[in-house]
Design a protein around this motif. Structure first.
Motif, short mmCIF file in Angstrom:
data_model
loop_
_atom_site.label_atom_id
_atom_site.label_comp_id
_atom_site.label_asym_id
_atom_site.label_seq_id
_atom_site.Cartn_x
_atom_site.Cartn_y
_atom_site.Cartn_z
N PRO A 62 0.84 -1.20 0.00
CA PRO A 62 0.00 0.00 0.00
C PRO A 62 0.87 1.25 0.00
CG PRO A 62 -0.70 -1.58 1.67
CD PRO A 62 0.61 -2.07 1.16
N ALA A 63 0.35 2.33 -0.55
CA ALA A 63 1.07 3.59 -0.58
C ALA A 63 0.35 4.61 0.28
CB ALA A 63 1.17 4.10 -2.02
N VAL A 64 1.11 5.56 0.84
CA VAL A 64 0.55 6.58 1.71
C VAL A 64 0.56 7.92 0.97
CG1 VAL A 64 0.79 7.83 3.89
CG2 VAL A 64 1.32 5.38 3.79
N ASN A 65 -0.61 8.56 0.90
CA ASN A 65 -0.73 9.90 0.33
C ASN A 65 -1.07 10.89 1.43
OD1 ASN A 65 -0.18 8.99 -2.21
ND2 ASN A 65 -2.22 9.28 -3.04
N PRO A 68 -4.86 17.28 3.54
CA PRO A 68 -5.02 18.34 4.55
C PRO A 68 -5.82 17.90 5.77
CG PRO A 68 -5.48 19.17 2.34
CD PRO A 68 -5.40 17.68 2.24
N ASP A 69 -6.65 16.87 5.62
CA ASP A 69 -7.49 16.43 6.73
C ASP A 69 -7.13 15.04 7.22
OD1 ASP A 69 -8.33 15.09 4.48
OD2 ASP A 69 -10.47 15.26 4.92
N GLY A 70 -5.92 14.57 6.88
CA GLY A 70 -5.49 13.25 7.33
C GLY A 70 -4.50 12.63 6.37
N LEU A 71 -4.60 11.32 6.22
CA LEU A 71 -3.73 10.56 5.32
C LEU A 71 -4.58 9.56 4.55
CD1 LEU A 71 -0.85 9.76 7.84
CD2 LEU A 71 -0.70 11.38 5.94
N SER A 72 -4.15 9.21 3.34
CA SER A 72 -4.84 8.21 2.53
C SER A 72 -3.95 7.01 2.32
CB SER A 72 -5.26 8.79 1.17
OG SER A 72 -6.24 9.79 1.33
N VAL A 91 -6.30 2.32 15.08
CA VAL A 91 -6.74 2.07 13.71
C VAL A 91 -5.81 2.77 12.72
CG1 VAL A 91 -8.61 2.44 12.05
CG2 VAL A 91 -9.14 1.75 14.39
N THR A 92 -5.51 4.03 13.00
CA THR A 92 -4.63 4.80 12.11
C THR A 92 -3.23 4.20 12.07
OG1 THR A 92 -5.87 6.79 12.72
CG2 THR A 92 -3.78 7.10 11.59
N THR A 93 -2.69 3.87 13.22
CA THR A 93 -1.33 3.34 13.29
C THR A 93 -1.21 2.02 12.56
OG1 THR A 93 -0.99 4.43 15.43
CG2 THR A 93 0.54 2.68 14.85
N ARG A 94 -2.19 1.14 12.73
CA ARG A 94 -2.15 -0.16 12.04
C ARG A 94 -2.22 0.02 10.53
NH1 ARG A 94 -5.87 -2.08 15.95
NH2 ARG A 94 -7.51 -2.01 14.37
N ALA A 95 -3.05 0.96 10.09
CA ALA A 95 -3.18 1.18 8.65
C ALA A 95 -1.87 1.69 8.04
CB ALA A 95 -4.31 2.18 8.38
N ILE A 96 -1.23 2.65 8.69
CA ILE A 96 0.03 3.18 8.17
C ILE A 96 1.14 2.13 8.27
CG2 ILE A 96 1.77 4.98 8.44
CD1 ILE A 96 -0.95 5.89 7.31
#
Length: 210
Positions: A62-65, A68-72, A91-96
């Protein structure tokens, strides 16, 4: 005469047996293997070298983009999962971590301008900030040469000219240097001129020291 014909047939039969028992031909390493049976023909491509397999695995991550309101998180299938500010920390930490590996550092900073914040630092200079167990901001520095970018292509190393072609910005001299803002996205430029490059980016609530 009949005896001679019989001997000839026996000799021919023996020769055929010898030919049939010879060493089997090695398969061509450059060809695919084909299995045939009652079902339709199934072709299995030749396995790729280990280096190619590693490259495929790298591309499939997966790639991280930046946003302005978070990360994709952009999945190999092309699907996008957006982690907006306010989402739970775990949830955020696991996804990244699915894209970048686990955090290289985690802790709390009591001296942030917005108050005490927790943080998690990842490879590539990406830092996440949390308040009350919620994702509240991110920042990015120039490590790894601009690995991350926004959907519009803005990232570390983008010039002021490229930045202004992607979005409207406001520039000011601050205690941090040449600071710019583009809506809820902020950052620093190495210089005010059109070739000045983005050196830092951030959004949301962070621990940028002023």
């Amino acid at each position: 005469m009949q005896m001679g014909m019989t001997r000839g047939l026996i000799a021919g039969f023996a020769l055929a047996l010898l030919v049939g028992c010879g060493p089997a031909q090695e398969p061509d390493a450059n060809k695919s293997i084909v299995f045939q049976g009652n079902a339709d023909e199934l072709i299995v491509p030749k396995a790729a070298p280990e280096a190619n397999i590693a490259n495929v695995a790298e591309v499939a991550e997966p790639a991280v983009n930046l946003a302005p309101d978070g990360l994709s998180l952009v999945l190999p299938t092309g699907a996008t999962r957006h982690m907006t500010f306010g989402m739970p920390r775990d949830v955020t930490t696991r996804a990244i971590a699915a894209a970048l590996g686990g955090p290289i550092e985690e802790g709390d900073n009591q001296e942030c301008g917005a108050g005490a914040l927790s943080f998690a630092s990842f490879r590539g200079g990406l830092g996440l900030y949390f308040d009350g167990g919620k994702f509240v901001g991110w920042d990015l520095d120039g490590r790894d040469g601009g690995r991350f970018a926004t959907a519009a292509g803005v990232g570390i190393g983008s010039t002021r000219k490229q930045l202004e072609s992607a979005t409207a910005i406001r520039i000011e001299d601050s205690t941090l240097g040449v600071e710019f803002s583009a809506g809820d996205l902020s950052g620093l430029l190495s210089a005010r001129d059109p070739d000045g490059e983005v050196t830092n980016l951030w959004a949301g609530t962070t621990c940028i020291a002023r």
